[in-house]
Design an enzyme around this catalytic site. Structure first.
Site, PDB file in Angstrom:
ATOM      1  N   HIS A  13      -3.663   4.218   4.729  1.00  0.00           N
ATOM      2  CA  HIS A  13      -4.696   3.192   4.904  1.00  0.00           C
ATOM      3  C   HIS A  13      -6.040   3.736   4.424  1.00  0.00           C
ATOM      4  O   HIS A  13      -6.744   3.102   3.642  1.00  0.00           O
ATOM      5  CB  HIS A  13      -4.783   2.793   6.377  1.00  0.00           C
ATOM      6  N   ARG A  32       0.857  -1.182   0.000  1.00  0.00           N
ATOM      7  CA  ARG A  32       0.000   0.000   0.000  1.00  0.00           C
ATOM      8  C   ARG A  32       0.893   1.232   0.000  1.00  0.00           C
ATOM      9  O   ARG A  32       1.461   1.604   1.025  1.00  0.00           O
ATOM     10  CB  ARG A  32      -0.921  -0.021   1.228  1.00  0.00           C
ATOM     11  N   TYR A  34       4.416   5.816  11.002  1.00  0.00           N
ATOM     12  CA  TYR A  34       4.807   4.447  11.340  1.00  0.00           C
ATOM     13  C   TYR A  34       5.599   3.733  10.244  1.00  0.00           C
ATOM     14  O   TYR A  34       6.065   2.622  10.459  1.00  0.00           O
ATOM     15  CB  TYR A  34       3.572   3.612  11.693  1.00  0.00           C
TER      16      TYR A  34
END
Length: 378
Positions: free
Chosen positions: A276, A272, A285
Site C-alpha cells: 500500500h 496493487r 494479509y
C-alpha cells in the site's frame, strides 16, 4: 445506468465481468461500447502508451529504492496499475484539470511532472510539485477521497466562468481515487453535488482490490461501478490493466462531460502488486497465489505482446524505451540526493503576511521541541 460488458469482453473470473480491448495474452478484441472511442488509435499511439507505462514503472521502482535507502519519507507504489493511470490521462487535453490521489505517479508523469517534483513531494519540500496551474494538475492528495470534492468544486466553477467568447468552457475536471476511498463520505458527497448540478467531472476509481489490508469484497457486495447510477451518474467497468480500454473509456466520459450531459464514472479493475505504501507489509494479509494470478495480467506485457505481433515493436525499440526510462530514473535519484531541506523553523515564515503573536508562540514551542532532540543526543 451501469455499463455491462459485451459478450466479446473476456471475463476476469475473480472480479466479475469487465470491458476490455486487449486481453492479458495480448490479443485485440472487439467491444461494442469501447471500440467507437478507440477506432483512430494506431500503433504509434500504442507505442507511446507503452513508453509511458515503462517510464512509470521504472520511476516507481526508483522511488521505492530511494525510500528504502532513507532518502524519502514514504512512497506509494503503483506497480501493476500503470495502464489505468496512463491510458486515462493520455485521453485528456492540457486545459482539463486533474485531481489525483497519492498513487497516481503515471498520471503526474503524463501531465508533465519532472523527476525532481516526483520526489520532492515525498520529502515534504517547500513548493513540491510546483504551481498546479502550469500543468493543470493538483499535487498528490493524502487525505483519502478529499480530491473528489475539489474536482467537483472546480467543475462547478467551470460551469460558472465564461470564456473569452462569453460562453462556458468545455474543460473537464477529473478525480482519481481508489476503491478504499469509495467508502469515504467525501466521495459520496462529491457524487451527490456532481449529479445534482450536472458538473463536468469524471470520477476514475482505480479498484486495486485492497484498501491497505481490507479487500474490496468487504467494502462492497456489488461492483463499485454499480454505485454511480444510484447517484444518477452513468458508469463503465473496465479492465484496468488494459491501457487501450482506459484510453477509450476516458474519451467516452470526457465527451459526456464536455457536451453538458454531466458527470461520468469509470471503475478500472486492476491490482496493487506492491505494498500500500512503503510502511506496509502486504505478505501479512495477501495470498501469494492471488499475486501470481494478477502477475499474468500484467498491463505492460500485454501491450508489448500485441505490438510485437504487429511488427510495431522490436528488441531495439524496447531497449531504447528502457534506456530512456533509466535516464529519467537517474535524474530522479540525482534530484533526490541533491535536495536540501530548509531549516524546520522556516515553516512559520510565510503563514501570515504580518507578524502574529500566536504564531510566535508556536515558533518558540517548536524550537524548544527541536532543542530537546539535541539534549538527548548529548
Amino acid at each position: 445506468m451501469t455499463y455491462s460488458p459485451s459478450t466479446a469482453a473476456e471475463p476476469a473470473t475473480d472480479v466479475g465481468p469487465v470491458a476490455r480491448l486487449i486481453t492479458p495474452t495480448g490479443e485485440r478484441v472487439a467491444d461494442s461500447t469501447l471500440d467507437p472511442w478507440a477506432g483512430d488509435v494506431d500503433d504509434a499511439l500504442l507505442v507511446d502508451l507503452y513508453r509511458d507505462m515503462v517510464r512509470t514503472r521504472r520511476l516507481d521502482t526508483e522511488g521505492v529504492a530511494l525510500q528504502r535507502q532513507g532518502q524519502l519519507g514514504l512512497w506509494a507504489p503503483c506497480l501493476g496499475q500503470e495502464a489505468a493511470q496512463v491510458g486515462t490521462a493520455r485521453a485528456l487535453r492540457e486545459s482539463d484539470f486533474v485531481f489525483p490521489s497519492y498513487r497516481e505517479l503515471g498520471v503526474q508523469l503524463v501531465r508533465g511532472a519532472t523527476p525532481a517534483q516526483l520526489v520532492e513531494v515525498w520529502r515534504g519540500e517547500e513548493q513540491s510539485m510546483g504551481d498546479p496551474f502550469t500543468r493543470n494538475t493538483a499535487g498528490p492528495q493524502i487525505i483519502i477521497g478529499a480530491q473528489t470534492l475539489h474536482a467537483v468544486g472546480y467543475a462547478m466553477g467551470i460551469q460558472r466562468t465564461p470564456g473569452a467568447d462569453g460562453q462556458p468552457s468545455d474543460d473537464v475536471a477529473v478525480a482519481y481515487f481508489g476503491d478504499g476511498a469509495s467508502s469515504q463520505g467525501d466521495v459520496n458527497e462529491a457524487m451527490v453535488f456532481a449529479a445534482s448540478f450536472g458538473a463536468p467531472v469524471v470520477f476514475v476509481c482505480s479498484n486495486n482490490q485492497w484498501a491497505i489490508s481490507e479487500p474490496v469484497a468487504v467494502q462492497s457486495r456489488t461492483p463499485l461501478a454499480a454505485r454511480a447510477p444510484a447517484f444518477g451518474i452513468p458508469s463503465l467497468r473496465i479492465d484496468g490493466n488494459d491501457v487501450l480500454a482506459g484510453f477509450a473509456a476516458m474519451r467516452w466520459a470526457l465527451e459526456r462531460a464536455r457536451s453538458g450531459a454531466g458527470p461520468a464514472y469509470i471503475e478500472a479493475v486492476t491490482y496493487r502488486m506492491g505494498a500500500h505504501t512503503t510502511a506496509d507489509d502486504p505478505t501479512r494479509y495477501r495470498d501469494p497465489a492471488e499475486l501470481e494470478r494478477w502477475r499474468g495480467r500484467d498491463p505492460i506485457t500485454r501491450v508489448e505482446t500485441l505490438l510485437r505481433g504487429r511488427g510495431a515493436l522490436d528488441d531495439d525499440l524496447v531497449a531504447e524505451i528502457a534506456a530512456d526510462a533509466d535516464r529519467l530514473a537517474a535524474q530522479m535519484r540525482t534530484a533526490c540526493l541533491s535536495a536540501r531541506t530548509r531549516d524546520p523553523l522556516t515553516i512559520f515564515d510565510e503563514v501570515y503576511a504580518a507578524p502574529h503573536t500566536g504564531l510566535d508562540r508556536q515558533r518558540r514551542a517548536y524550537a524548544a521541541y527541536l532543542d530537546g532532540f539535541e539534549e538527548e543526543a548529548r
